[in-house]
Structures are given as C-alpha cells and as structure tokens.
Write a protein that holds these residues in place. Structure first.
Motif, PDB file in Angstrom:
ATOM      1  N   HIS A 127       0.831  -1.205   0.000  1.00  0.00           N
ATOM      2  CA  HIS A 127       0.000   0.000   0.000  1.00  0.00           C
ATOM      3  C   HIS A 127       0.867   1.259   0.000  1.00  0.00           C
ATOM      4  N   VAL A 128       2.052   1.187   0.634  1.00  0.00           N
ATOM      5  CA  VAL A 128       2.932   2.346   0.694  1.00  0.00           C
ATOM      6  C   VAL A 128       3.546   2.634  -0.666  1.00  0.00           C
ATOM      7  N   HIS A 129       4.100   1.618  -1.309  1.00  0.00           N
ATOM      8  CA  HIS A 129       4.588   1.801  -2.685  1.00  0.00           C
ATOM      9  C   HIS A 129       4.241   0.561  -3.482  1.00  0.00           C
ATOM     10  N   HIS A 130       3.636   0.818  -4.633  1.00  0.00           N
ATOM     11  CA  HIS A 130       3.038  -0.260  -5.434  1.00  0.00           C
ATOM     12  C   HIS A 130       4.056  -1.000  -6.293  1.00  0.00           C
ATOM     13  N   ASP A 131       5.286  -0.519  -6.385  1.00  0.00           N
ATOM     14  CA  ASP A 131       6.251  -1.183  -7.249  1.00  0.00           C
ATOM     15  C   ASP A 131       6.986  -2.324  -6.555  1.00  0.00           C
ATOM     16  N   CYS A 132       6.613  -2.646  -5.333  1.00  0.00           N
ATOM     17  CA  CYS A 132       7.259  -3.785  -4.681  1.00  0.00           C
ATOM     18  C   CYS A 132       6.536  -5.060  -5.106  1.00  0.00           C
ATOM     19  N   HIS A 133       7.287  -5.997  -5.611  1.00  0.00           N
ATOM     20  CA  HIS A 133       6.714  -7.250  -6.098  1.00  0.00           C
ATOM     21  C   HIS A 133       7.152  -8.423  -5.231  1.00  0.00           C
ATOM     22  N   HIS A 134       7.740  -8.136  -4.092  1.00  0.00           N
ATOM     23  CA  HIS A 134       8.192  -9.160  -3.154  1.00  0.00           C
ATOM     24  C   HIS A 134       9.162 -10.136  -3.809  1.00  0.00           C
ATOM     25  N   ASP A 135      10.049  -9.602  -4.615  1.00  0.00           N
ATOM     26  CA  ASP A 135      11.062 -10.444  -5.227  1.00  0.00           C
ATOM     27  C   ASP A 135      12.396 -10.202  -4.521  1.00  0.00           C
ATOM     28  N   GLU A 136      13.397 -10.923  -4.950  1.00  0.00           N
ATOM     29  CA  GLU A 136      14.701 -10.845  -4.290  1.00  0.00           C
ATOM     30  C   GLU A 136      15.436  -9.547  -4.602  1.00  0.00           C
ATOM     31  N   GLU A 137      15.117  -8.892  -5.724  1.00  0.00           N
ATOM     32  CA  GLU A 137      15.823  -7.666  -6.101  1.00  0.00           C
ATOM     33  C   GLU A 137      15.267  -6.436  -5.402  1.00  0.00           C
ATOM     34  N   THR A 161      14.783  -3.924  -2.787  1.00  0.00           N
ATOM     35  CA  THR A 161      15.433  -3.493  -1.544  1.00  0.00           C
ATOM     36  C   THR A 161      14.955  -2.093  -1.223  1.00  0.00           C
ATOM     37  N   CYS A 162      14.304  -1.966  -0.123  1.00  0.00           N
ATOM     38  CA  CYS A 162      13.903  -0.661   0.400  1.00  0.00           C
ATOM     39  C   CYS A 162      14.132  -0.700   1.907  1.00  0.00           C
ATOM     40  N   ALA A 163      13.822   0.379   2.579  1.00  0.00           N
ATOM     41  CA  ALA A 163      14.070   0.460   4.024  1.00  0.00           C
ATOM     42  C   ALA A 163      13.279  -0.594   4.785  1.00  0.00           C
ATOM     43  N   VAL A 164      12.080  -0.913   4.307  1.00  0.00           N
ATOM     44  CA  VAL A 164      11.250  -1.904   4.995  1.00  0.00           C
ATOM     45  C   VAL A 164      11.867  -3.288   4.891  1.00  0.00           C
ATOM     46  N   VAL A 165      12.319  -3.656   3.715  1.00  0.00           N
ATOM     47  CA  VAL A 165      12.927  -4.979   3.520  1.00  0.00           C
ATOM     48  C   VAL A 165      14.238  -5.081   4.292  1.00  0.00           C
ATOM     49  N   LEU A 166      15.042  -4.025   4.230  1.00  0.00           N
ATOM     50  CA  LEU A 166      16.305  -4.040   4.968  1.00  0.00           C
ATOM     51  C   LEU A 166      16.066  -4.104   6.476  1.00  0.00           C
ATOM     52  N   PHE A 167      15.042  -3.402   6.953  1.00  0.00           N
ATOM     53  CA  PHE A 167      14.709  -3.454   8.379  1.00  0.00           C
ATOM     54  C   PHE A 167      14.213  -4.835   8.771  1.00  0.00           C
ATOM     55  N   ALA A 168      13.419  -5.458   7.898  1.00  0.00           N
ATOM     56  CA  ALA A 168      12.883  -6.788   8.205  1.00  0.00           C
ATOM     57  C   ALA A 168      13.984  -7.836   8.251  1.00  0.00           C
ATOM     58  N   HIS A 169      15.002  -7.680   7.417  1.00  0.00           N
ATOM     59  CA  HIS A 169      16.092  -8.656   7.380  1.00  0.00           C
ATOM     60  C   HIS A 169      17.228  -8.299   8.332  1.00  0.00           C
ATOM     61  N   GLY A 170      17.163  -7.120   8.909  1.00  0.00           N
ATOM     62  CA  GLY A 170      18.212  -6.719   9.839  1.00  0.00           C
ATOM     63  C   GLY A 170      19.493  -6.322   9.146  1.00  0.00           C
ATOM     64  N   ILE A 171      19.410  -5.832   7.934  1.00  0.00           N
ATOM     65  CA  ILE A 171      20.584  -5.447   7.157  1.00  0.00           C
ATOM     66  C   ILE A 171      20.605  -3.937   7.031  1.00  0.00           C
ATOM     67  N   TRP A 172      21.753  -3.349   7.298  1.00  0.00           N
ATOM     68  CA  TRP A 172      21.935  -1.923   7.117  1.00  0.00           C
ATOM     69  C   TRP A 172      23.169  -1.768   6.238  1.00  0.00           C
ATOM     70  N   THR A 173      22.960  -1.543   4.966  1.00  0.00           N
ATOM     71  CA  THR A 173      24.062  -1.611   4.019  1.00  0.00           C
ATOM     72  C   THR A 173      24.853  -0.322   3.903  1.00  0.00           C
ATOM     73  N   THR A 174      24.363   0.794   4.374  1.00  0.00           N
ATOM     74  CA  THR A 174      25.079   2.049   4.155  1.00  0.00           C
ATOM     75  C   THR A 174      26.317   2.182   5.027  1.00  0.00           C
ATOM     76  N   PHE A 175      26.395   1.468   6.117  1.00  0.00           N
ATOM     77  CA  PHE A 175      27.538   1.587   7.002  1.00  0.00           C
ATOM     78  C   PHE A 175      28.485   0.391   6.924  1.00  0.00           C
ATOM     79  N   ASP A 176      28.348  -0.442   5.913  1.00  0.00           N
ATOM     80  CA  ASP A 176      29.231  -1.594   5.808  1.00  0.00           C
ATOM     81  C   ASP A 176      30.674  -1.199   5.518  1.00  0.00           C
TER      82      ASP A 176
END
Length: 105
Positions: free
Chosen positions: A38-48, A50-65
């Motif tokens: 509902h927030v953004h319609h272009d998410c198709h729940h595929d592996e490619e 990546t948004c803040a919600v998916v990164l938060f759900a997986h516990g990944i924060w890629t900007t500080f790696d």
C-alpha cells in the motif's frame, strides 16, 4: 549538573518521538506485506526489491558496511596499584544478638 534549555528538551523529545514512530512504522510495514504494498506499489516481493522496509525486516543496514573503525594503537603501560587504607566495618545492628531477652512473666 548540566541544564538544558526548554527548546533543547523539546527538540530532543520530538527527535525521540520521531525515531520511535519510524521504528514502529517500519515494524508494521515489515510484518504486513499488504501494508508494504500500500505504501509503494512497485514492490513485487522479489529478491531484487530493496527498500528500508525490507532491509529493516532482514536486519541489514548496508550504508555503514564500508565504515570500519581502525583498531586503536596499543601502548604498554605498567599498572602500579595505589595503596589504600583497609576498611574495617562493624556488623550492622540488625545482625547483632539481642542485648537482653523479653521480660519474665
């Protein structure tokens, strides 16, 4: 003690409330795929995707790696304990035996 101005306290509280709201929103969107879509319609729940919600759900924060702190340079220092007086504490009054017994009838 340090005293803050009312403006600084208000700003700190607003910042904390905003951080709490962000974490709560990300948690709700990560738990509900319908809300995420509902927030953004272009998410198709595929592996490619990546948004803040998916990164938060997986516990990944890629900007500080790439930011890693170098190990601090170690320097040898000899530890010399300072002499301190020995404390001799008396027993607390509640642990002492009673001074006298109850009165005889």
């Amino acid at each position: 003690m340090f005293t803050d101005s009312p403006l600084a306290q208000t700003f700190r509280r607003l910042l904390a409330a905003g951080a709490v709201a962000l974490v709560l929103t990300l948690t709700i969107l990560a738990a509900s795929p319908e809300a995420h879509e509902h927030v953004h319609h272009d998410c198709h729940h595929d592996e490619e995707h990546t948004c803040a919600v998916v990164l938060f759900a997986h516990g990944i924060w890629t900007t500080f790696d790439v930011l890693t702190a170098p190990a601090p340079a170690s320097a040898w220092a000899q530890f010399l304990p300072l002499s301190h007086p020995e404390l001799r504490l008396t027993a607390p009054p509640h642990r002492l035996p009673p001074q006298c017994g109850p009165p005889a009838c």
